[in-house]
Design a protein around this motif. Structure first.
Motif, PDB file in Angstrom:
ATOM      1  N   UNK A 167     -14.990 -18.783  -2.018  1.00 41.42           N
ATOM      2  CA  UNK A 167     -14.579 -20.153  -2.325  1.00 41.42           C
ATOM      3  C   UNK A 167     -14.377 -20.312  -3.832  1.00 41.42           C
ATOM      4  N   UNK A 168     -15.239 -19.647  -4.587  1.00 40.50           N
ATOM      5  CA  UNK A 168     -15.237 -19.800  -6.037  1.00 40.50           C
ATOM      6  C   UNK A 168     -14.050 -19.070  -6.679  1.00 40.50           C
ATOM      7  N   UNK A 169     -13.767 -17.876  -6.186  1.00 45.05           N
ATOM      8  CA  UNK A 169     -12.684 -17.063  -6.771  1.00 45.05           C
ATOM      9  C   UNK A 169     -12.043 -16.237  -5.668  1.00 45.05           C
ATOM     10  N   UNK A 170     -11.253 -16.893  -4.799  1.00 43.76           N
ATOM     11  CA  UNK A 170     -10.700 -16.195  -3.632  1.00 43.76           C
ATOM     12  C   UNK A 170      -9.873 -14.970  -4.000  1.00 43.76           C
ATOM     13  N   UNK A 171      -9.215 -15.012  -5.160  1.00 43.96           N
ATOM     14  CA  UNK A 171      -8.380 -13.867  -5.529  1.00 43.96           C
ATOM     15  C   UNK A 171      -9.222 -12.602  -5.648  1.00 43.96           C
ATOM     16  N   UNK A 172     -10.433 -12.721  -6.200  1.00 48.43           N
ATOM     17  CA  UNK A 172     -11.293 -11.546  -6.385  1.00 48.43           C
ATOM     18  C   UNK A 172     -11.693 -10.932  -5.055  1.00 48.43           C
ATOM     19  N   UNK A 173     -11.873 -11.749  -4.034  1.00 51.16           N
ATOM     20  CA  UNK A 173     -12.355 -11.193  -2.769  1.00 51.16           C
ATOM     21  C   UNK A 173     -11.224 -10.863  -1.807  1.00 51.16           C
ATOM     22  N   UNK A 174     -10.183 -11.725  -1.735  1.00 53.48           N
ATOM     23  CA  UNK A 174      -9.200 -11.520  -0.666  1.00 53.48           C
ATOM     24  C   UNK A 174      -7.839 -10.994  -1.148  1.00 53.48           C
ATOM     25  N   UNK A 175      -7.517 -11.127  -2.443  1.00 52.83           N
ATOM     26  CA  UNK A 175      -6.202 -10.673  -2.923  1.00 52.83           C
ATOM     27  C   UNK A 175      -6.358  -9.798  -4.166  1.00 52.83           C
ATOM     28  N   UNK A 176      -7.394  -8.994  -4.140  1.00 55.80           N
ATOM     29  CA  UNK A 176      -7.686  -8.202  -5.330  1.00 55.80           C
ATOM     30  C   UNK A 176      -6.525  -7.314  -5.791  1.00 55.80           C
ATOM     31  N   UNK A 177      -5.837  -6.618  -4.859  1.00 56.33           N
ATOM     32  CA  UNK A 177      -4.757  -5.709  -5.330  1.00 56.33           C
ATOM     33  C   UNK A 177      -3.616  -6.432  -6.032  1.00 56.33           C
ATOM     34  N   UNK A 178      -3.527  -7.770  -5.856  1.00 54.18           N
ATOM     35  CA  UNK A 178      -2.435  -8.491  -6.521  1.00 54.18           C
ATOM     36  C   UNK A 178      -2.750  -8.790  -7.988  1.00 54.18           C
ATOM     37  N   UNK A 179      -3.988  -8.551  -8.404  1.00 56.04           N
ATOM     38  CA  UNK A 179      -4.403  -8.939  -9.760  1.00 56.04           C
ATOM     39  C   UNK A 179      -4.224  -7.797 -10.761  1.00 56.04           C
ATOM     40  N   UNK A 180      -3.773  -8.126 -11.958  1.00 58.62           N
ATOM     41  CA  UNK A 180      -3.798  -7.139 -13.046  1.00 58.62           C
ATOM     42  C   UNK A 180      -5.223  -7.078 -13.585  1.00 58.62           C
TER      43      UNK A 180
ATOM     44  N   UNK B 169      -6.231  -7.596 -16.453  1.00 57.44           N
ATOM     45  CA  UNK B 169      -6.443  -8.764 -17.318  1.00 57.44           C
ATOM     46  C   UNK B 169      -6.817  -9.988 -16.486  1.00 57.44           C
ATOM     47  N   UNK B 170      -6.102 -10.138 -15.372  1.00 56.08           N
ATOM     48  CA  UNK B 170      -6.393 -11.281 -14.492  1.00 56.08           C
ATOM     49  C   UNK B 170      -7.790 -11.175 -13.873  1.00 56.08           C
ATOM     50  N   UNK B 171      -8.181  -9.931 -13.548  1.00 57.23           N
ATOM     51  CA  UNK B 171      -9.527  -9.731 -12.997  1.00 57.23           C
ATOM     52  C   UNK B 171     -10.556 -10.227 -14.002  1.00 57.23           C
ATOM     53  N   UNK B 172     -10.401  -9.801 -15.255  1.00 60.40           N
ATOM     54  CA  UNK B 172     -11.363 -10.220 -16.277  1.00 60.40           C
ATOM     55  C   UNK B 172     -11.342 -11.734 -16.473  1.00 60.40           C
ATOM     56  N   UNK B 173     -10.152 -12.326 -16.395  1.00 62.16           N
ATOM     57  CA  UNK B 173     -10.066 -13.782 -16.518  1.00 62.16           C
ATOM     58  C   UNK B 173     -10.820 -14.480 -15.395  1.00 62.16           C
ATOM     59  N   UNK B 174     -10.651 -13.947 -14.176  1.00 56.38           N
ATOM     60  CA  UNK B 174     -11.342 -14.545 -13.027  1.00 56.38           C
ATOM     61  C   UNK B 174     -12.862 -14.457 -13.204  1.00 56.38           C
ATOM     62  N   UNK B 175     -13.333 -13.281 -13.638  1.00 56.72           N
ATOM     63  CA  UNK B 175     -14.772 -13.092 -13.854  1.00 56.72           C
ATOM     64  C   UNK B 175     -15.268 -14.093 -14.901  1.00 56.72           C
ATOM     65  N   UNK B 176     -14.515 -14.208 -16.008  1.00 54.60           N
ATOM     66  CA  UNK B 176     -14.917 -15.155 -17.060  1.00 54.60           C
ATOM     67  C   UNK B 176     -14.936 -16.579 -16.535  1.00 54.60           C
ATOM     68  N   UNK B 177     -13.944 -16.899 -15.706  1.00 53.97           N
ATOM     69  CA  UNK B 177     -13.866 -18.267 -15.184  1.00 53.97           C
ATOM     70  C   UNK B 177     -15.105 -18.581 -14.314  1.00 53.97           C
ATOM     71  N   UNK B 178     -15.486 -17.609 -13.452  1.00 52.46           N
ATOM     72  CA  UNK B 178     -16.664 -17.806 -12.597  1.00 52.46           C
ATOM     73  C   UNK B 178     -17.908 -18.023 -13.459  1.00 52.46           C
ATOM     74  N   UNK B 179     -18.071 -17.151 -14.478  1.00 52.15           N
ATOM     75  CA  UNK B 179     -19.265 -17.232 -15.326  1.00 52.15           C
ATOM     76  C   UNK B 179     -19.299 -18.550 -16.104  1.00 52.15           C
ATOM     77  N   UNK B 180     -18.138 -18.950 -16.604  1.00 55.96           N
ATOM     78  CA  UNK B 180     -18.080 -20.197 -17.367  1.00 55.96           C
ATOM     79  C   UNK B 180     -18.434 -21.392 -16.471  1.00 55.96           C
TER      80      UNK B 180
END
Lengths: 611, 84
Positions: free
Chosen positions: A107-120, A122-133
């Motif tokens: 729910x928090x970061x669906x891209x990380x769990x369900x659409x991971x291969x679509x992420x660069x 850089x985007x992965x790191x952005x998602x992680x930062x967004x969750x932590x923030x």
């Protein structure tokens, strides 16, 4: 519904902890008047972004098993941000005991769990930062209104990782991205006080993601926790409640034959008992290793065995494959008396309550006897297969804690020193001679950041020499400090050892009147008259430094603190009012005689000016 | 393995907080006030755990009465002892 109905249902949890039984307990709690339960309320706020509802009966059952009446505020589905930002005005946030933030990564970061291969990457790191923030922001805002402990979960590894067998080959892929997220989450949470992680990742790994996560209920109702994970996860939250507010067990009392080694020592002799690096002796050795770990974590060890004492001591001293040695045990009762009497002796000698003891034995007879005669003692009956011993001891989570202090590391040594002192006591003539022979040196000072964890721990754990038995978290203590109260500590050493921080007093002020909110001593320093010296120094400080005219003290009766009923009276206070459960005492400082004991040398650490 | 119906009735009694003696073939979502959607989910979880089975999505919405629960459990191989 009555208190008795609840007790019957709670005993079903002990016998067969099924989901059905937890729902039964939950239903009874809902219909039972909190007052009638005679349990103190424990208020839990749960903020969540998924359907945690099936978990609630288990959490309620666990809180009730820990001796509290659960009062739960469950935040709306995926409304953590709204609730957090409204928390100042929200009534349920007025005075919770614990806040749980429960989040599902999907729910928090669906891209990380369900659409991971679509992420660069850089985007992965952005998602992680967004969750932590996001999480850090929640905590920051909550901390503006409340100091209570907050429990935050980490995130599960995927059941099927995004890149299959390739996934774990690169730090950039999903497995390591989530591991990195969890590590960074820990680092973020460490910046706050009293924020704890609940380890969803390891818990679900232990159950297995296929069993622990239920895709059906995720699809049907956003309830991803599988039926096999509900009880372990609810119990895990229960451990936090117990560690923060409940009573932890302190002492592990072990039988010897078929527990520490295989076979009967009296029949088979030192050379023939099963113990060593080869099976089945290896099972006993591995159990001993687990016990040593508990010892190093501050659990007191003792022996209670039907044997000849010299035989057992010889094994402790001379068996080459023993990992546990004489020095690891604080005390023992090795004789042919019944184990009930021996456990009572152990409790008395160590000056701990029977409800602090875990008793381990392989005999059905001994276990049943102890269960029946000493219901306060936790009983662990081992099977006949030593390879199961460590797991069954760990599964019970008797000794869970969220603090590990220097005192914990040294505890066994301290209790062993206590036994040496008791022997000194037997040989000294008068009590004064004995106390003088201890060469005690005390230090009284004002609590600072370094000692605050230990001070909170003492308010949580001390039962006998505790005038008011008020339990405080680190946060509570900081609040009192910042609102002008003085928090005093007492440290003590003698010629045998340094006992560390063993006493706490909290004094609040209102004009020229001081009120002693808390006065307590760890049970390991009772009977030394150190309380007299401690109180005398506090009274002196209150008079000289705070210019107070009078001091109030009260005694709140519990089942454990009868020994201090008349403490203030003995110290020259006048009884002002008295009810069955509460005595109020008062002392006018001008009339005071400063009682001090000649047996103790006291050093005062003066606080810096302006503080 | 044969199982007495009392074990099933106890699950319903626990989940809905009702007396086990009141449960019979007339017990259903229409007669039990406490049988709401949340407790229905609890019922499914409790049945699955108690009898070590996994219901299909369709079955989880079918089991709206005591007789229907028995039928679905029997489909999963739970064998009830016939009560006289």
């Amino acid at each position: 519904m009555t208190k008795e109905d609840l007790q019957v249902a709670l005993s079903r949890i002990t016998k067969e902890p099924t989901y059905s039984v937890y729902t039964a307990v939950s239903n009874i709690l809902d219909r039972l008047d909190p007052k009638e339960s005679e349990m103190p309320a424990l208020k839990l706020v749960i903020l969540r972004n998924f359907t945690v509802d099936p978990l609630i009966p288990v959490i309620k059952g666990e809180i009730a098993s820990a001796g509290f009446y659960p009062v739960i505020h469950l935040g709306g589905y995926d409304t953590i941000a709204q609730e957090v930002f409204n928390s100042q005005s929200a009534q349920y946030m007025a005075q919770p005991d614990l806040v749980v933030i429960s989040q599902w990564l999907e729910v928090l970061a669906p891209a990380l769990t369900t659409r991971f291969p679509s992420l660069s990457s850089l985007q992965v790191n952005d998602e992680i930062d967004r969750v932590l923030t996001t999480i850090s922001q929640f905590i920051t805002v909550l901390r503006e209104h409340t100091k209570v402990p907050i429990v935050v979960n980490n995130f599960l590894l995927p059941c099927h990782s995004a890149f299959g067998i390739l996934d774990v080959q690169s730090e950039q892929y999903q497995t390591h991205a989530i591991l990195r997220l969890n590590l960074e989450l820990l680092r973020c949470m460490k910046k706050f006080r009293d924020v704890f992680l609940i380890d969803y990742m390891s818990l679900i790994a232990k159950i297995g993601s296929e069993q622990g996560v239920d895709e059906r209920y995720w699809q049907i109702g956003r309830a991803p926790i599988g039926r096999n994970a509900l009880i372990p996860l609810g119990q895990e939250y229960g451990k936090f409640v117990r560690a923060l507010y409940g009573k932890a067990r302190k002492c592990l009392v072990l039988d010897c034959d078929n527990v520490l080694w295989g076979g009967i020592l009296g029949e088979e002799g030192l050379n023939n008992i099963k113990l060593g690096t080869a099976f089945p002796g290896s099972g006993y050795q591995s159990f001993q290793r687990e016990i040593l770990n508990l010892h190093d974590r501050g659990v007191i060890l003792a022996l209670c065995s039907k044997n000849n004492e010299p035989d057992v001591l010889e094994v402790l001293q001379n068996h080459p494959d023993m990992l546990l040695r004489e020095k690891n045990f604080s005390t023992w009762q090795i004789n042919w008396d019944d184990k009930v009497s021996n456990l009572m002796r152990i409790a008395q000698e160590l000056n701990i309550g029977l409800d602090s003891i875990v008793f381990v034995d392989d005999s059905q007879f001994e276990c049943d006897l102890v269960r029946e005669r000493l219901p306060q003692v936790a009983v662990l009956q081992l099977s006949s297969d030593p390879s199961t011993f460590s797991a069954s001891l760990n599964a019970k989570a008797y000794f869970e804690t969220l603090v590990f202090s220097d005192e914990d590391k040294k505890r066994n040594q301290m209790y062993r020193d206590q036994s040496i002192r008791n022997n000194l006591n037997a040989s000294a003539g008068s009590i004064e001679e004995y106390l003088t022979s201890l060469e005690m040196v005390a230090q009284v000072g004002i609590v600072n950041d370094a000692s605050i964890a230990r001070v909170a721990q003492l308010t949580q754990k001390t039962n006998q020499f505790n005038l008011t038995t008020r339990r405080y978290s680190e946060g509570d203590i900081r609040i009192m400090q910042s609102s002008g109260a003085d928090i005093f500590y007492l440290k003590l050493r003698d010629r045998v050892s340094d006992m560390g921080l063993v006493g706490v007093a909290i004094v609040k002020y209102s004009g020229q009147q001081a009120e002693i909110d808390t006065f307590l001593l760890s049970c390991r320093v009772l009977g030394r008259r150190i309380e007299e010296a401690f109180l005398a120094h506090i009274l002196y400080y209150v008079k000289a430094r705070r210019n107070c005219r009078s001091v109030l003290g009260c005694y709140c009766a519990t089942k454990k603190n009868q020994q201090v009923t008349d403490f203030y009276g003995r110290m020259g206070f006048r009884l002002a009012t008295k009810t069955e459960l509460k005595y109020d005492w008062e002392l006018v400082l001008e009339e005071m005689n400063f009682l001090t004991s000649a047996c103790i040398k006291v050093n005062t650490v003066e606080p810096k000016d302006g503080k | 393995m044969k199982i007495g119906e009392d074990k099933l009735k106890q699950v319903l009694a626990d989940v809905f907080g009702i007396n086990v003696k009141t449960i019979d073939d007339t017990t259903s979502v229409d007669t039990v006030v406490e049988w709401d959607s949340l407790r229905h989910l609890n019922l499914v979880l409790a049945l699955e755990q108690q009898f070590n089975i996994v219901l299909s999505g369709e079955q989880t919405v079918q089991i709206l009465s005591y007789p229907l629960i028995k039928i679905v459990l029997e489909e999963h191989g739970v064998d009830f002892i016939c009560a006289k």
